[in-house]
Design an enzyme around this catalytic site. Structure first.
Site, PDB file in Angstrom:
ATOM      1  N   HIS A 272       0.850  -1.200   0.000  1.00 46.67           N
ATOM      2  CA  HIS A 272       0.000   0.000   0.000  1.00 46.67           C
ATOM      3  C   HIS A 272       0.879   1.240   0.000  1.00 46.67           C
ATOM      4  O   HIS A 272       1.912   1.282   0.657  1.00 46.67           O
ATOM      5  CB  HIS A 272      -1.022  -0.003   1.148  1.00 46.67           C
ATOM      6  CG  HIS A 272      -0.466   0.055   2.541  1.00 46.67           C
ATOM      7  ND1 HIS A 272      -0.167   1.235   3.166  1.00 46.67           N
ATOM      8  CD2 HIS A 272      -0.183  -0.913   3.442  1.00 46.67           C
ATOM      9  CE1 HIS A 272       0.267   0.987   4.388  1.00 46.67           C
ATOM     10  NE2 HIS A 272       0.284  -0.319   4.592  1.00 46.67           N
ATOM     11  N   ASP A 284       6.309   0.975   6.563  1.00 46.46           N
ATOM     12  CA  ASP A 284       4.862   0.751   6.425  1.00 46.46           C
ATOM     13  C   ASP A 284       4.256   1.832   5.537  1.00 46.46           C
ATOM     14  O   ASP A 284       3.909   2.879   6.033  1.00 46.46           O
ATOM     15  CB  ASP A 284       4.215   0.756   7.814  1.00 46.46           C
ATOM     16  CG  ASP A 284       2.748   0.389   7.769  1.00 46.46           C
ATOM     17  OD1 ASP A 284       2.281  -0.121   6.738  1.00 46.46           O
ATOM     18  OD2 ASP A 284       2.061   0.618   8.781  1.00 46.46           O
ATOM     19  N   GLU A 318      -4.793   1.734   2.777  1.00 49.63           N
ATOM     20  CA  GLU A 318      -4.918   0.526   3.597  1.00 49.63           C
ATOM     21  C   GLU A 318      -5.141   0.926   5.048  1.00 49.63           C
ATOM     22  O   GLU A 318      -5.904   0.306   5.771  1.00 49.63           O
ATOM     23  CB  GLU A 318      -3.636  -0.314   3.481  1.00 49.63           C
ATOM     24  CG  GLU A 318      -3.698  -1.667   4.190  1.00 49.63           C
ATOM     25  CD  GLU A 318      -3.255  -1.619   5.654  1.00 49.63           C
ATOM     26  OE1 GLU A 318      -3.517  -2.588   6.372  1.00 49.63           O
ATOM     27  OE2 GLU A 318      -2.677  -0.614   6.090  1.00 49.63           O
ATOM     28  N   GLU A 319      -4.462   2.003   5.459  1.00 53.52           N
ATOM     29  CA  GLU A 319      -4.422   2.361   6.884  1.00 53.52           C
ATOM     30  C   GLU A 319      -5.768   2.820   7.436  1.00 53.52           C
ATOM     31  O   GLU A 319      -6.028   2.664   8.614  1.00 53.52           O
ATOM     32  CB  GLU A 319      -3.404   3.498   7.105  1.00 53.52           C
ATOM     33  CG  GLU A 319      -1.966   3.123   6.794  1.00 53.52           C
ATOM     34  CD  GLU A 319      -1.383   2.108   7.775  1.00 53.52           C
ATOM     35  OE1 GLU A 319      -2.091   1.675   8.704  1.00 53.52           O
ATOM     36  OE2 GLU A 319      -0.203   1.745   7.594  1.00 53.52           O
ATOM     37  N   ASP A 347       3.537  -6.264   3.356  1.00 52.78           N
ATOM     38  CA  ASP A 347       3.122  -5.194   4.265  1.00 52.78           C
ATOM     39  C   ASP A 347       3.564  -5.516   5.693  1.00 52.78           C
ATOM     40  O   ASP A 347       2.830  -5.294   6.647  1.00 52.78           O
ATOM     41  CB  ASP A 347       1.601  -4.977   4.188  1.00 52.78           C
ATOM     42  CG  ASP A 347       1.156  -3.746   4.974  1.00 52.78           C
ATOM     43  OD1 ASP A 347       2.024  -2.925   5.328  1.00 52.78           O
ATOM     44  OD2 ASP A 347      -0.052  -3.619   5.249  1.00 52.78           O
ATOM     45  N   HIS A 417       3.916   3.225  12.497  1.00 55.59           N
ATOM     46  CA  HIS A 417       2.968   4.323  12.768  1.00 55.59           C
ATOM     47  C   HIS A 417       3.550   5.437  13.640  1.00 55.59           C
ATOM     48  O   HIS A 417       2.805   6.155  14.304  1.00 55.59           O
ATOM     49  CB  HIS A 417       1.679   3.814  13.424  1.00 55.59           C
ATOM     50  CG  HIS A 417       0.882   2.878  12.559  1.00 55.59           C
ATOM     51  ND1 HIS A 417      -0.338   2.359  12.939  1.00 55.59           N
ATOM     52  CD2 HIS A 417       1.130   2.345  11.334  1.00 55.59           C
ATOM     53  CE1 HIS A 417      -0.801   1.563  11.984  1.00 55.59           C
ATOM     54  NE2 HIS A 417       0.076   1.535  11.011  1.00 55.59           N
TER      55      HIS A 417
HETATM   56 ZN   LIG Z   1       0.851  -1.308   6.353  1.00 56.89          ZN
END
Ligand SMILES: [Zn+2]
Length: 456
Positions: A272, A284, A318-319, A347, A417
């Site tokens: 993603h 990520d 995606e998040e 991912d 994140h």
């Molecule tokens: Zn991810």
């Protein structure tokens, strides 16, 4: 008897030489990838463009920029429009631990989707919640709920540890609001103790009052918990300016390398392209997106013949809702001229690849396991059944083979994140082994028809 023996002997010889040829091809792919490290150069460029939060201009600009790169490499590219929600973090997010006239600032970040605090912030006493089971007996009326549920460090898979603690993030606001809380702060989902808060998506329900939701750094969660024990009347002040705006359009990016014999059959490689906006989403999922691009690049530049079409998809958002994956799956289903036979997703970050998780029938899984000796020299040996990836899971049906790349995960949730998810957290060699693994996998699965045959 002698004849049978000779036949078996020569079959074994052919088998060995085929095995040796396959091993040599794998060696070639890994050598090329590690020598060139083209994917890592692209990942560095991508991170240089800034964070790619869904709905942001930067996310769309990153896609347009790399569409040009892919065009120049000779892939057939196209954009697929995707409507995404637009939530903006805002200029300020702050929290303080207040004891009388003393205030100590804590590292905090709004959870994705949170409503703001009132102007000037809010201040209240705090109730610590060590587990969801403990919630029933607690009175949260007028208080700030403080979920302090650590990721269980005894799990070998940090993914499981994350899974065991993530409910406080997505359901914490709803559960606390039902009991009268005016805001919620959670302990960041991180496997280490430091001052970096970790964001991530959270949810509200229409019939439950929406309260502001934030994550404290693990260091500050420990400090708050410790201070609460000696001073249960302490207060926390929270001030956040995040806001919801109207949905906007962005894109999935699709690039094809046409197959020579069965171009209508699709082998998909994906990641993603959206990221959270505290860092630049290097692991990520910039890493996964670039694993996919480098796979196409290696196959094309090494002139590895494929019968089927190899397709890259960079999924948008995606998040924060899987919008891109849903749009893509819908269009794939509606297109009777194409058939997706294999879909691969990366991912789990750009760390050293360890294995593959395979969502397919048992015969296909055991056939894949037969290739283990080819991957083992590169440290890839864990072939497990079940689970692939959130985006490609939207394509799931009885026939498609779904595969997730499984990198080493011990450091992943230290950066995930947070502001630490930057290119400096990615090692070029570790990352590149992931691309080489996927290129080798695509080559051998296509050559040996390792998917269910299409119906005539
Ligand atoms: Zn991810």
């Amino acid at each position: 008897m002698k004849k049978t023996f000779t036949l078996l002997f020569s079959l074994a010889l052919i088998g060995t030489s085929l095995g040796q040829k396959d091993a040599a091809k794998f060696r070639e792919i890994y050598s090329q990838a590690l020598t060139e490290q083209q994917g890592f150069a692209w990942l560095t460029e991508l991170c240089g463009l800034g964070p790619r939060f869904a709905g942001s201009e930067q996310a769309t600009e990153s896609i347009l920029y790399f569409q040009e790169v892919m065009d120049s490499l000779g892939f057939e590219t196209r954009l697929q429009a995707v409507k995404v929600p637009r939530w903006v973090r805002g200029p300020q997010e702050k929290a303080w631990l207040v004891q009388g006239i003393d205030q100590a600032e804590m590292a905090v970040t709004a959870l994705g989707g949170s409503v703001p605090t009132p102007n000037g912030g809010l201040k209240a006493e705090v109730v610590e919640i060590p587990s969801f089971e403990a919630l029933d007996s607690l009175n949260l009326e007028g208080k700030i709920a403080f979920f302090n549920i650590p990721m269980d460090p005894s799990f070998i898979s940090t993914g499981y540890a994350y899974g065991s603690a993530v409910k406080q993030r997505w359901a914490g606001a709803m559960e606390a609001s039902k009991k009268g809380a005016i805001a919620v702060v959670i302990r960041s989902l991180s496997s280490s103790i430091n001052k970096y808060p970790h964001t991530g998506s959270m949810a509200y329900a229409d019939d439950i009052k929406k309260i502001p939701a934030a994550a404290l750094s693990t260091y500050d969660a420990e400090l708050l918990s410790k201070t609460l024990k000696s001073d249960p009347e302490l207060q926390v002040k929270l001030d956040m300016r995040c806001e919801w705006k109207d949905s906007v359009y962005s894109y999935n990016l699709i690039a094809d390398l046409k197959g020579s014999e069965k171009p209508e059959e699709i082998i998909l490689v994906s990641g993603h392209i959206d990221s959270w906006e505290l860092g630049t989403g290097a692991h990520d999922d910039g890493a996964g997106a670039m694993h996919a691009l480098e796979t196409l690049y290696l196959i094309k530049s090494m002139q590895i013949p494929l019968k089927r079409t190899l397709r890259l998809v960079w999924f948008m958002n995606e998040e924060f809702g899987l919008n891109g994956a849903r749009v893509y799956a819908r269009s794939a289903k509606a297109n009777s001229k194409e058939k997706h036979v294999i879909a691969i997703e990366s991912d789990g970050g750009g760390f050293t690849p360890k294995g593959l998780s395979i969502d397919a029938s048992d015969p296909i899984i055991s056939q894949l396991k037969n290739y283990r000796s080819l991957f083992e020299p590169y440290g890839v040996y864990q072939f497990s059944k079940g689970g692939s990836g959130a985006d490609i899971n939207q394509l799931k049906n009885d026939e498609i083979v779904l595969i997730g790349l499984r990198p080493d995960n011990h450091r992943y949730f230290e950066v995930h994140h947070s502001a630490l998810d930057n290119i400096s957290a990615v090692n070029a060699r570790e990352f590149t082994l992931g691309s080489a693994t996927l290129a080798a996998l695509v080559w051998i699965m296509d050559r040996d028809d390792l998917c269910l045959p299409s119906k005539p």
